[in-house]
Design a protein around this motif. Structure first.
Motif, short mmCIF file in Angstrom:
data_model
loop_
_atom_site.label_atom_id
_atom_site.label_comp_id
_atom_site.label_asym_id
_atom_site.label_seq_id
_atom_site.Cartn_x
_atom_site.Cartn_y
_atom_site.Cartn_z
N LYS A 20 11.61 1.23 11.05
CA LYS A 20 11.94 0.53 9.80
C LYS A 20 10.69 0.20 9.01
N LEU A 21 9.65 -0.26 9.70
CA LEU A 21 8.42 -0.66 9.02
C LEU A 21 7.64 0.55 8.52
N ASN A 22 7.58 1.62 9.31
CA ASN A 22 6.82 2.80 8.91
C ASN A 22 7.45 3.52 7.72
N LYS A 23 8.74 3.32 7.52
CA LYS A 23 9.43 3.93 6.39
C LYS A 23 8.86 3.42 5.06
N TRP A 24 8.31 2.21 5.05
CA TRP A 24 7.84 1.59 3.82
C TRP A 24 6.32 1.64 3.65
N VAL A 25 5.60 2.24 4.58
CA VAL A 25 4.13 2.26 4.49
C VAL A 25 3.66 3.13 3.34
N VAL A 26 4.15 4.36 3.25
CA VAL A 26 3.71 5.28 2.20
C VAL A 26 4.10 4.77 0.80
N VAL A 29 1.60 2.05 -0.09
CA VAL A 29 0.26 2.57 -0.41
C VAL A 29 0.26 3.19 -1.80
N VAL A 30 1.24 4.03 -2.09
CA VAL A 30 1.30 4.71 -3.39
C VAL A 30 1.52 3.69 -4.51
N GLY A 31 2.44 2.77 -4.33
CA GLY A 31 2.72 1.79 -5.36
C GLY A 31 1.52 0.91 -5.66
N HIS A 32 0.85 0.46 -4.63
CA HIS A 32 -0.30 -0.41 -4.86
C HIS A 32 -1.46 0.35 -5.49
#
Length: 116
Positions: A20-26, A29-32
């Motif tokens: 669940k957490l790894n799904k939101w890492v990329v 990173v891209v958004g920030h």
């Protein structure tokens, strides 16, 4: 934060928590990185300098994932070496940072509208 606290209380297992957490890492990173570059292009220097260390940290954390791990959050290592506590602390710091940025952006928006 909620997913990590659920893992801490053993409501979910480590594998589902990390997936669940790894799904939101990329996307994070891209958004920030996009927001940081937009602040540089629009010449908002203070906000750019405020966002630059966080964006750099996110990119560094994503790049430095060991080759055998599932992602930034790895189910085999999350309970070892106090990683769960460090992930919780990092999540709380990011929450505070994003709240600070939200109110700064809101203030700038309101002050720009009031000036017109």
């Amino acid at each position: 934060i909620i997913t990590l606290s659920d893992l801490e209380c053993d409501y979910i297992n480590a594998r589902s928590c990390c997936s669940k957490l790894n799904k939101w890492v990329v996307p994070e990173v891209v958004g920030h990185a996009v927001v940081t570059v937009l602040m540089l292009i629009s010449l908002h220097w203070f906000i750019f300098l405020l966002n630059l260390p966080v964006a750099t940290w996110n990119i560094y954390r994503y790049i430095m994932v060991p080759s055998g791990n599932m992602g930034v959050f790895d189910p085999t290592e999350i309970h070892n070496r106090g990683q769960l506590k460090s992930h919780m602390k990092e999540a709380m710091i990011k929450l505070g940072f994003h709240l600070l940025c939200f109110f700064m952006y809101l203030y700038r928006l309101v002050s720009k509208i009031a000036a017109k």
